[in-house]
Design a protein around this motif. Structure first.
Motif, mmCIF file in Angstrom:
data_model
loop_
_atom_site.group_PDB
_atom_site.id
_atom_site.type_symbol
_atom_site.label_atom_id
_atom_site.label_comp_id
_atom_site.label_asym_id
_atom_site.label_seq_id
_atom_site.Cartn_x
_atom_site.Cartn_y
_atom_site.Cartn_z
ATOM 1 N N VAL A 233 -0.066 -17.090 2.668
ATOM 2 C CA VAL A 233 0.891 -16.843 3.750
ATOM 3 C C VAL A 233 1.336 -18.169 4.369
ATOM 4 O O VAL A 233 0.568 -19.127 4.413
ATOM 5 C CB VAL A 233 0.292 -15.928 4.831
ATOM 6 C CG1 VAL A 233 -0.053 -14.565 4.245
ATOM 7 C CG2 VAL A 233 -0.920 -16.555 5.495
ATOM 8 N N PRO A 234 2.577 -18.199 4.875
ATOM 9 C CA PRO A 234 3.060 -19.405 5.548
ATOM 10 C C PRO A 234 2.641 -19.498 7.009
ATOM 11 O O PRO A 234 2.787 -20.548 7.643
ATOM 12 C CB PRO A 234 4.581 -19.274 5.426
ATOM 13 C CG PRO A 234 4.821 -17.798 5.405
ATOM 14 C CD PRO A 234 3.650 -17.203 4.680
ATOM 15 N N TYR A 235 2.121 -18.385 7.548
ATOM 16 C CA TYR A 235 1.778 -18.328 8.972
ATOM 17 C C TYR A 235 0.640 -17.335 9.150
ATOM 18 O O TYR A 235 0.670 -16.274 8.511
ATOM 19 C CB TYR A 235 2.996 -17.886 9.790
ATOM 20 C CG TYR A 235 2.732 -17.796 11.276
ATOM 21 C CD1 TYR A 235 2.926 -18.901 12.096
ATOM 22 C CD2 TYR A 235 2.266 -16.614 11.841
ATOM 23 C CE1 TYR A 235 2.670 -18.824 13.458
ATOM 24 C CE2 TYR A 235 2.002 -16.540 13.199
ATOM 25 C CZ TYR A 235 2.208 -17.636 13.996
ATOM 26 O OH TYR A 235 1.948 -17.570 15.346
ATOM 27 N N VAL A 240 -6.599 -21.002 8.547
ATOM 28 C CA VAL A 240 -5.966 -19.785 8.037
ATOM 29 C C VAL A 240 -6.901 -18.990 7.134
ATOM 30 O O VAL A 240 -7.515 -19.531 6.204
ATOM 31 C CB VAL A 240 -4.685 -20.128 7.251
ATOM 32 C CG1 VAL A 240 -4.015 -18.843 6.754
ATOM 33 C CG2 VAL A 240 -3.725 -20.920 8.116
ATOM 34 N N ARG A 241 -6.984 -17.695 7.396
ATOM 35 C CA ARG A 241 -7.515 -16.720 6.459
ATOM 36 C C ARG A 241 -6.305 -15.945 5.950
ATOM 37 O O ARG A 241 -5.698 -15.168 6.691
ATOM 38 C CB ARG A 241 -8.521 -15.798 7.142
ATOM 39 C CG ARG A 241 -9.755 -16.552 7.645
ATOM 40 C CD ARG A 241 -10.726 -15.641 8.349
ATOM 41 N NE ARG A 241 -11.919 -16.375 8.785
ATOM 42 C CZ ARG A 241 -12.945 -15.820 9.404
ATOM 43 N NH1 ARG A 241 -12.931 -14.527 9.680
ATOM 44 N NH2 ARG A 241 -13.982 -16.562 9.756
ATOM 45 N N SER A 258 -3.130 -11.357 8.185
ATOM 46 C CA SER A 258 -3.672 -12.708 8.064
ATOM 47 C C SER A 258 -4.047 -13.177 9.453
ATOM 48 O O SER A 258 -3.555 -12.655 10.460
ATOM 49 C CB SER A 258 -2.647 -13.654 7.438
ATOM 50 O OG SER A 258 -1.493 -13.744 8.256
ATOM 51 N N ALA A 259 -4.926 -14.191 9.528
ATOM 52 C CA ALA A 259 -5.420 -14.599 10.845
ATOM 53 C C ALA A 259 -5.794 -16.073 10.855
ATOM 54 O O ALA A 259 -6.183 -16.644 9.830
ATOM 55 C CB ALA A 259 -6.624 -13.757 11.243
ATOM 56 N N SER A 260 -5.680 -16.647 12.026
ATOM 57 C CA SER A 260 -6.192 -17.987 12.293
ATOM 58 C C SER A 260 -7.511 -17.841 13.036
ATOM 59 O O SER A 260 -7.588 -17.147 14.047
ATOM 60 C CB SER A 260 -5.185 -18.777 13.140
ATOM 61 O OG SER A 260 -5.726 -20.024 13.531
ATOM 62 N N LYS A 293 7.428 -14.556 -2.225
ATOM 63 C CA LYS A 293 7.114 -14.948 -0.861
ATOM 64 C C LYS A 293 6.908 -13.688 -0.036
ATOM 65 O O LYS A 293 7.810 -12.851 0.041
ATOM 66 C CB LYS A 293 8.239 -15.786 -0.255
ATOM 67 C CG LYS A 293 8.428 -17.151 -0.911
ATOM 68 C CD LYS A 293 9.518 -17.942 -0.207
ATOM 69 C CE LYS A 293 9.704 -19.318 -0.836
ATOM 70 N NZ LYS A 293 10.778 -20.096 -0.145
ATOM 71 N N PRO A 294 5.743 -13.524 0.599
ATOM 72 C CA PRO A 294 5.521 -12.316 1.406
ATOM 73 C C PRO A 294 6.432 -12.294 2.625
ATOM 74 O O PRO A 294 6.736 -13.337 3.210
ATOM 75 C CB PRO A 294 4.044 -12.425 1.803
ATOM 76 C CG PRO A 294 3.750 -13.886 1.762
ATOM 77 C CD PRO A 294 4.580 -14.448 0.644
ATOM 78 N N HIS A 295 6.884 -11.104 2.987
ATOM 79 C CA HIS A 295 7.758 -10.930 4.147
ATOM 80 C C HIS A 295 6.928 -10.676 5.392
ATOM 81 O O HIS A 295 6.167 -9.700 5.453
ATOM 82 C CB HIS A 295 8.714 -9.765 3.911
ATOM 83 C CG HIS A 295 9.536 -9.412 5.107
ATOM 84 N ND1 HIS A 295 10.576 -10.192 5.559
ATOM 85 C CD2 HIS A 295 9.459 -8.364 5.961
ATOM 86 C CE1 HIS A 295 11.113 -9.640 6.635
ATOM 87 N NE2 HIS A 295 10.453 -8.530 6.904
ATOM 88 N N ARG A 296 7.066 -11.542 6.384
ATOM 89 C CA ARG A 296 6.316 -11.366 7.626
ATOM 90 C C ARG A 296 6.936 -10.253 8.451
ATOM 91 O O ARG A 296 8.121 -10.262 8.760
ATOM 92 C CB ARG A 296 6.297 -12.661 8.434
ATOM 93 C CG ARG A 296 5.258 -12.619 9.553
ATOM 94 C CD ARG A 296 5.354 -13.723 10.579
ATOM 95 N NE ARG A 296 5.861 -14.987 10.119
ATOM 96 C CZ ARG A 296 6.166 -15.986 10.942
ATOM 97 N NH1 ARG A 296 5.998 -15.845 12.240
ATOM 98 N NH2 ARG A 296 6.631 -17.121 10.470
#
Length: 338
Positions: A233-235, A240-241, A258-260, A293-296
């Motif tokens: 993931v970009p974010y 980052v996990r 996803s998570a920080s 690219k995954p869509h956020r």
């Protein structure tokens, strides 16, 4: 012991997913996640922050009260029943909690007793399609527990967990486990007589996460031929996990959180992504189709989302957090695509 019979069909039962073909691709991504005050993305390529403190409802205080995985147990009017896992590691610490969630009230919860030797670091759980009260819970090391929930007497939250237990039916290791893997997501879906399992190694910073799909046999608790793909993931951009949980909608669409995670005191940050889809062929072959690219879909500042739940036959879902020293919280989101 009297086994509880849940009042609603489990998510993932009686589903129809496109058969595998050489030209199969991930379906179009939704533009956002509107529900319960959570705004949608402003455009298909831009996500909008989707969290305010008042939208999150606390379900436990302190580092042992986070929510690491959620599974649907039933639905009664506007209240969703769920079974949640906690990633506790020490003897005597709670591993499972029953949760009653409504967007308009404080969640009610009681601890569920794990009969026998307690697992270490449970990170994911999902309901077995078509088998009331049966679940698969997965630890970070890749141990998968097939469990049966049993309740003595009436299954009411007022019992405060007395007589609410799970017992282990079978235990196995996820296939393909390696020393660097750290598993945080697991999901099941049924289609045309096949149950597909999807599980996720979270990855970390420069190391991408990994999604794996395979047929799962509920009688033997074994897995068929695997299809694995990397996921990045970009974010968020730091600590980052790449995958903190995964769920599969009735359409086969994959949603990933996803998570920080910089440590026990945060600050945390999370996002939801359209991660493609799982495809089941007429011969039971299970494959993944992921976008380049995954869509956020949305972002959730201030919380570490580790649990996704889709309610049966609904777009509605629940997000759960493990905010470490700040405990666990829940909120509603239309993350599901039945």
């Amino acid at each position: 012991m009297i086994k509880k019979v849940f009042g609603a069909a489990l998510a993932g039962a009686a589903l129809l997913i496109p058969a595998v073909s050489d030209t199969a691709t991930a379906g179009p991504a939704p533009s956002g996640i509107p529900a319960s005050g959570i705004p949608s993305a402003e455009s298909p390529g831009r996500s909008k922050a989707a969290s305010r403190d008042e939208e999150w409802r606390r379900v436990g205080d302190g580092i042992t009260a986070g929510i690491s995985g959620l599974a649907a147990a039933g639905r009664h009017g506007g209240t969703a029943d769920a079974l949640a896992v906690r990633d506790n590691k020490k003897p005597g610490e709670n591993r499972l909690v029953a949760v009653w969630y409504s967007p308009d009230a404080k969640p009610r919860a009681h601890e569920v007793t794990w009969r026998g030797e307690q697992p270490v670091d449970l990170e994911a759980i999902d309901a077995v399609p078509g088998r009331d009260g049966t679940y698969v819970a997965v630890s970070s090391s890749g141990t998968a527990y097939l469990i049966q929930r049993e309740i003595q007497g009436e299954a009411q939250e007022e019992t405060q967990g007395e007589g609410d237990t799970v017992r282990v039916l079978r235990t196995t290791r996820l296939p393909g486990v390696s020393a660097d893997d750290n598993y945080e997501g697991f999901a099941l879906i049924a289609v045309q007589g096949t149950i597909a399992a999807v599980w996720a190694d979270r990855g970390q910073d420069d190391r991408p996460g990994k999604l794996t799909a395979a047929e799962w046999n509920p009688r033997t608790h074994t897995f068929g031929q695997r299809d694995s793909k990397e996921f990045r993931v970009p974010y968020p951009t730091r600590d980052v996990r790449h995958i903190s949980d995964v769920k599969v909608a009735a359409s086969g669409a994959l949603t990933v959180s996803s998570a920080s995670d910089p440590g026990d005191d945060g600050p945390y940050d999370s996002a939801l992504y359209d991660a493609g889809r799982v495809l089941v062929g007429r011969d039971g072959d299970v494959r993944l189709s992921l976008p380049a690219k995954p869509h956020r879909l949305a972002t959730f500042p201030g919380h570490k989302i580790e649990a996704l739940l889709c309610l049966p036959r609904s777009r509605e879902g629940i997000l759960g957090t493990d905010d470490e020293n700040d405990g666990g919280s829940l909120t509603a989101a239309a993350l599901c695509r039945p």
